[in-house]
Scaffold this motif. Structure first.
Motif, short mmCIF file in Angstrom:
data_model
loop_
_atom_site.label_atom_id
_atom_site.label_comp_id
_atom_site.label_asym_id
_atom_site.label_seq_id
_atom_site.Cartn_x
_atom_site.Cartn_y
_atom_site.Cartn_z
N PRO A 1 -9.58 54.20 -13.57
CA PRO A 1 -9.23 54.54 -12.20
C PRO A 1 -8.87 53.30 -11.37
N TYR A 2 -9.27 52.14 -11.84
CA TYR A 2 -8.99 50.89 -11.11
C TYR A 2 -8.01 50.04 -11.89
N PRO A 3 -7.44 49.04 -11.23
CA PRO A 3 -6.63 48.08 -11.98
C PRO A 3 -7.46 47.48 -13.11
N ILE A 4 -6.81 47.06 -14.16
CA ILE A 4 -7.53 46.45 -15.28
C ILE A 4 -7.86 45.01 -14.93
N ALA A 5 -9.09 44.62 -15.19
CA ALA A 5 -9.50 43.24 -14.89
C ALA A 5 -9.19 42.35 -16.07
N VAL A 6 -8.81 41.11 -15.78
CA VAL A 6 -8.46 40.16 -16.84
C VAL A 6 -9.40 38.97 -16.77
N LYS A 7 -9.94 38.60 -17.93
CA LYS A 7 -10.84 37.44 -17.94
C LYS A 7 -10.25 36.31 -18.76
N ASP A 8 -10.65 35.09 -18.42
CA ASP A 8 -10.17 33.92 -19.18
C ASP A 8 -11.11 33.62 -20.34
N GLU B 1 -5.04 37.05 -23.15
CA GLU B 1 -4.01 36.97 -24.19
C GLU B 1 -3.65 38.35 -24.77
N THR B 2 -4.30 39.40 -24.30
CA THR B 2 -3.98 40.75 -24.77
C THR B 2 -2.51 41.06 -24.49
N MET B 3 -1.84 41.70 -25.46
CA MET B 3 -0.44 42.04 -25.24
C MET B 3 -0.33 43.24 -24.28
N ILE B 4 0.70 43.21 -23.48
CA ILE B 4 0.87 44.26 -22.47
C ILE B 4 0.85 45.65 -23.10
N SER B 5 1.47 45.77 -24.29
CA SER B 5 1.55 47.10 -24.92
C SER B 5 0.15 47.66 -25.20
N ASP B 6 -0.81 46.78 -25.41
CA ASP B 6 -2.17 47.25 -25.71
C ASP B 6 -2.89 47.77 -24.47
N LEU B 7 -2.32 47.54 -23.30
CA LEU B 7 -2.97 47.98 -22.07
C LEU B 7 -2.68 49.44 -21.73
N VAL B 8 -1.57 49.92 -22.31
CA VAL B 8 -1.09 51.24 -21.89
C VAL B 8 -2.17 52.32 -22.01
N PRO B 9 -2.81 52.44 -23.19
CA PRO B 9 -3.86 53.48 -23.29
C PRO B 9 -5.04 53.21 -22.36
N LEU B 10 -5.35 51.94 -22.12
CA LEU B 10 -6.48 51.59 -21.25
C LEU B 10 -6.18 51.96 -19.81
N GLN C 1 -11.98 45.76 -18.79
CA GLN C 1 -11.69 44.33 -18.72
C GLN C 1 -11.08 43.86 -20.03
N VAL C 2 -10.04 43.06 -19.93
CA VAL C 2 -9.39 42.56 -21.16
C VAL C 2 -9.24 41.05 -21.09
N ASP C 3 -9.02 40.49 -22.27
CA ASP C 3 -8.76 39.08 -22.42
C ASP C 3 -7.34 38.77 -21.93
N VAL D 1 5.16 41.07 -26.95
CA VAL D 1 5.23 39.62 -27.01
C VAL D 1 4.57 38.96 -25.81
N LEU D 2 4.67 39.65 -24.68
CA LEU D 2 4.14 39.05 -23.45
C LEU D 2 2.67 39.41 -23.27
N PRO D 3 1.85 38.39 -23.01
CA PRO D 3 0.43 38.66 -22.76
C PRO D 3 0.21 39.11 -21.32
N VAL D 4 -0.92 39.74 -21.12
CA VAL D 4 -1.33 40.21 -19.80
C VAL D 4 -1.20 39.10 -18.75
#
Ligand SMILES: Nc1ncnc2c1ncn2[C@@H]1O[C@H](COP(=O)(O)OP(=O)(O)OP(=O)(O)O)[C@@H](O)[C@H]1O
Ligand SMILES: [Mg+2]
Length: 388
Positions: A363-370, A349-358, A345-347, A272-275
């Motif tokens: 090797p670096y933190p995931i970047a978030v774009k607007d 509004e991506t849900m947190i659960s979708d980040l897990v495989p990424l 890099q993700v949008d 439910v919660l976005p990045v």
């Protein structure tokens, strides 16, 4: 202007409904009122707006008043008090003829038990309402056909509705409602009778349709996961009252009382919660056009060992580490010669659960774009794990 403005809406069941409503004490108890007056309080003093194109979900325990409320919105229930302004018109004041026009042209309802005409085939069920409205047979069938393909029922036109599975029946229900091209779609537990997998399919179908059709939808459910998945905003009802209204995020972050909190414990928050809600500010930025010395300087000033490289529009181009920058300075190279470009890099509004495989691959933190593609934050693996 909101599409629907509900103000101080109340519905009391019983012969002296108005009198009972007027004499209610502010903190009345529904059960006591029922015992004393033999009147059931269905909805009490509900106020909310539904914006055009919004999916507004109402959730609450059985008997809390959800159906009573949604049935006021097309006047299947006549409100005891309050107003319901639709496109600037108070439908509570409508006479018979106005009501008939309103129901035919502005709204449609999808029911939990499908409410299909069992002696008619699929196509006729969908075309039925149009024919009643006076649309020609030809046009009715063409529209119905169109709606059936929209909900994935092409090829079933001639089937009897009795032969269909629950999920297919509800697709017919949805097609029938949409065939009228209503501005407002009312759905009372429309998916609650379906088994979980079919139900998920239908939720997905509705989200897909809504992207295309942009109806104003009031959707009732008792399933918080369904509510948060579908709802732009969610209203929570308890004992005839609306106790909280908000986006799923707002409700999760600030449940107003124990009742609401109990609902939200069942929620998988990462779905439910976005990045956006867990990202942090990138520790250090450096411009692509700046040299390695500037990058080194920036990293030292911020006490970090890497910097995000952006162009003039703040679009992310890569990451440069202290070692990369030192090497570039010594070998007279540019930042782009030495930076790492395999950044995930993700949008926002991506849900947190979708980040897990990424996160596992990166090797670096995931970047978030607007929305403009600008770097607006980063999410570390720790931040993701701590929300699972
Ligand atoms: N036609 C009616 N006559 C008398 N009381 C009614 C009527 N319809 C609803 N009620 C009462 O109004 C209250 C709210 O009922 P409602 O059906 O709106 O609840 P609900 O939230 O839709 O519940 P469920 O999840 O079980 O569908 C209940 O106390 C119910 O008994
Ligand atoms: Mg109900």
């Amino acid at each position: 202007m909101p599409k629907i403005e509900v103000r101080k809406l109340s519905k009391v069941f019983g012969p002296s409904a108005k009198k009972v409503l007027n004499e209610l004490e502010k903190n009345f108890d529904k059960q006591d009122v029922l015992a004393e007056t033999k009147h059931a309080i269905g909805v009490y003093n509900a106020s909310f707006d539904v914006e055009e194109g919004e999916v507004f979900v109402i959730i609450g325990l059985s008997g809390s008043g959800k159906s009573t409320l949604i049935r006021c919105l097309n006047r299947l229930n006549k409100p005891t008090g309050g107003s319901i302004i639709v496109d600037g018109d108070d439908i509570v004041k409508y006479d018979r003829k106005q009501l008939r026009d309103f129901r035919r042209h502005k709204t449609a309802m999808v029911f939990q038990n499908f409410a299909l005409l069992s002696h008619k085939n699929v196509l006729d069920n969908v075309a039925f309402g149009l024919k009643i409205k006076g649309v020609s047979k030809e046009e009715s069938y063409a529209k119905a056909q169109n709606m059936l393909s929209m909900v994935g029922l092409e090829g079933y036109e001639e089937s009897s509705v009795n032969e269909l599975s629950g999920g297919m029946k509800q697709r017919v229900g949805l097609a029938r409602a949409l065939a009228n091209d209503p501005e407002i779609l009312l759905m009372d537990e429309a998916f609650s009778a379906l088994d979980p997998i079919v139900r998920r399919d239908m939720q997905f179908e509705l989200i897909k349709l809504q992207k295309k059709l942009k109806k104003t939808i009031v959707f009732i459910t008792h399933d918080i996961n369904e509510a948060f998945k579908l709802g732009d905003r969610v209203a929570i009802m308890k004992d005839a009252r609306i106790v909280q209204i908000g986006t799923p995020e707002e409700i999760l972050a600030n449940p107003c009382d124990d009742y609401v909190e109990k609902f939200t414990v069942d929620i998988d928050k990462t779905k439910v919660l976005p990045v956006r809600s867990i990202m942090s500010v990138p520790g250090c930025l450096t411009k692509l056009k700046d040299g390695p010395k500037v990058a080194l300087q920036e990293m030292r000033a911020n006490a970090v060992s890497s910097a995000y490289v952006v162009d003039d529009q703040l679009h992310l181009k890569g990451i440069v580490t202290l070692n990369n920058a030192r090497q570039a300075a010594e070998e007279k190279k540019t930042i782009s010669d030495v930076m790492q470009t395999d950044i995930v890099q993700v949008d926002q509004e991506t849900m947190i659960s979708d980040l897990v495989p990424l996160a596992a691959q990166s090797p670096y933190p995931i970047a978030v774009k607007d929305e403009q593609g600008k770097l607006c934050g980063i999410v570390t693996r720790v931040a993701i794990l701590s929300h699972l």
